[in-house]
Design a protein around this motif. Sequence first.
Motif, PDB file in Angstrom:
ATOM      1  N   GLY A  45       0.807  -1.217   0.000  1.00  0.00           N
ATOM      2  CA  GLY A  45       0.000   0.000   0.000  1.00  0.00           C
ATOM      3  C   GLY A  45       0.836   1.262   0.000  1.00  0.00           C
ATOM      4  O   GLY A  45       1.976   1.282   0.468  1.00  0.00           O
ATOM      5  N   LYS A  46       0.235   2.326  -0.518  1.00  0.00           N
ATOM      6  CA  LYS A  46       0.883   3.635  -0.486  1.00  0.00           C
ATOM      7  C   LYS A  46       0.971   4.127   0.953  1.00  0.00           C
ATOM      8  O   LYS A  46       1.907   4.837   1.330  1.00  0.00           O
ATOM      9  N   TYR A  47      -0.028   3.737   1.758  1.00  0.00           N
ATOM     10  CA  TYR A  47      -0.062   4.090   3.175  1.00  0.00           C
ATOM     11  C   TYR A  47      -0.115   2.814   4.016  1.00  0.00           C
ATOM     12  O   TYR A  47      -0.722   1.823   3.604  1.00  0.00           O
ATOM     13  N   LEU A  48       0.500   2.863   5.196  1.00  0.00           N
ATOM     14  CA  LEU A  48       0.466   1.751   6.132  1.00  0.00           C
ATOM     15  C   LEU A  48      -0.353   2.173   7.349  1.00  0.00           C
ATOM     16  O   LEU A  48      -0.102   3.235   7.933  1.00  0.00           O
ATOM     17  N   LEU A  49      -1.336   1.351   7.724  1.00  0.00           N
ATOM     18  CA  LEU A  49      -2.109   1.566   8.938  1.00  0.00           C
ATOM     19  C   LEU A  49      -1.659   0.556   9.979  1.00  0.00           C
ATOM     20  O   LEU A  49      -1.824  -0.650   9.788  1.00  0.00           O
ATOM     21  N   PHE A  50      -1.060   1.040  11.059  1.00  0.00           N
ATOM     22  CA  PHE A  50      -0.599   0.164  12.128  1.00  0.00           C
ATOM     23  C   PHE A  50      -1.652   0.095  13.234  1.00  0.00           C
ATOM     24  O   PHE A  50      -2.110   1.125  13.739  1.00  0.00           O
ATOM     25  N   LEU A  51      -2.022  -1.129  13.597  1.00  0.00           N
ATOM     26  CA  LEU A  51      -2.960  -1.371  14.682  1.00  0.00           C
ATOM     27  C   LEU A  51      -2.354  -2.352  15.671  1.00  0.00           C
ATOM     28  O   LEU A  51      -1.712  -3.325  15.262  1.00  0.00           O
ATOM     29  N   ASP A  52      -2.564  -2.108  16.964  1.00  0.00           N
ATOM     30  CA  ASP A  52      -2.162  -3.097  17.958  1.00  0.00           C
ATOM     31  C   ASP A  52      -3.098  -4.292  17.885  1.00  0.00           C
ATOM     32  O   ASP A  52      -4.295  -4.150  17.608  1.00  0.00           O
ATOM     33  N   CYS A  53      -2.562  -5.465  18.171  1.00  0.00           N
ATOM     34  CA  CYS A  53      -3.365  -6.688  18.038  1.00  0.00           C
ATOM     35  C   CYS A  53      -4.471  -6.780  19.071  1.00  0.00           C
ATOM     36  O   CYS A  53      -5.437  -7.536  18.880  1.00  0.00           O
ATOM     37  N   ASP A  54      -4.366  -6.022  20.178  1.00  0.00           N
ATOM     38  CA  ASP A  54      -5.414  -6.069  21.193  1.00  0.00           C
ATOM     39  C   ASP A  54      -6.460  -4.980  21.001  1.00  0.00           C
ATOM     40  O   ASP A  54      -7.258  -4.699  21.896  1.00  0.00           O
TER      41      ASP A  54
END
Length: 297
Positions: free
Chosen positions: A81-90
């Motif tokens: 992706g052009k952008y990365l969305l980081f999410l915590d697994c919890d």
Amino acid sequence: MLLSVCIPVYNFDVRGLVFDLKREISVNGVDAEIILIDDASDEGFKNIHQILQTEVENFICLEKNIGRSRIRNLFQNYASGKYLLFLDCDGKITEADFLKNYTDFIQKHPDTDVIYGGRTVSVSAPDDDHYLRWKFSVERENLPLEFRLNKPYLSFQTNNFVIKKNVFEKVDFNPAFQKYGYEDLLFAMDMKSAQIKIDHISNSIVNNDLESNAVYLDKVGESVESLATMLKDKNLAEKLSEVKLVKLYSGLPFKPLFELILGDFTLKVLKKKLSKGRVNLRYLDLYKLGLLIKKMK
């Protein structure tokens, strides 16, 4: 591909989060992929996550744990992706248009480099054994948008943020720090030094795993140890000078006196008081300060 959803996984059941994301991608037609990297979780979690191998674009399982910073940097090798969305697994998604809120913002602001959406916890207080982490989240972390806009770097966290991939290739997480604590603020201050703007929007994700008081206090100790290591590097210390605990430590008029006052006995008393959960967070501030003084010796 516009958006790569990047979720580092470690000893937490991430199936609900993945299926919620997949549902929105399908319903809203979001141009997005999901990538998971498991940081050497226990076998039990690896087994329950087998079903996700065919549900996401990429699911990488590491044989050895590499830590919070390196695993995030590793997503650059797999995300398209052009952008990365980081999410915590919890994390838990409660907004039906969670991904769309990000993609809409990107389309309206094509020059945006970094976006932080915020975080929240349950409005209902947990039992006493889990109260301290909840109280800290409510009073110190879950900041309203108007406050975050006034302090865009100090208010940044890594649980829920979007970053342009080519920006992340220039400023990523410092791989020297693998333990819990302050790697998010260091990353934010690295972006500030590089004059990378952080946009803030109201698009929070719920922290779905509040630690017990005992576990949280252990993580507090780990975080202060990481901070002390950072402060012993003059270049990093300057970047972190705005952090509340650092300002408190730096402003102490006579450190040997405070070292005596906040010694091992006082730290034990404070930890015992904090372990009960329902206390004023100023006791936590004193506990952190005492730990930092000890680690900076």
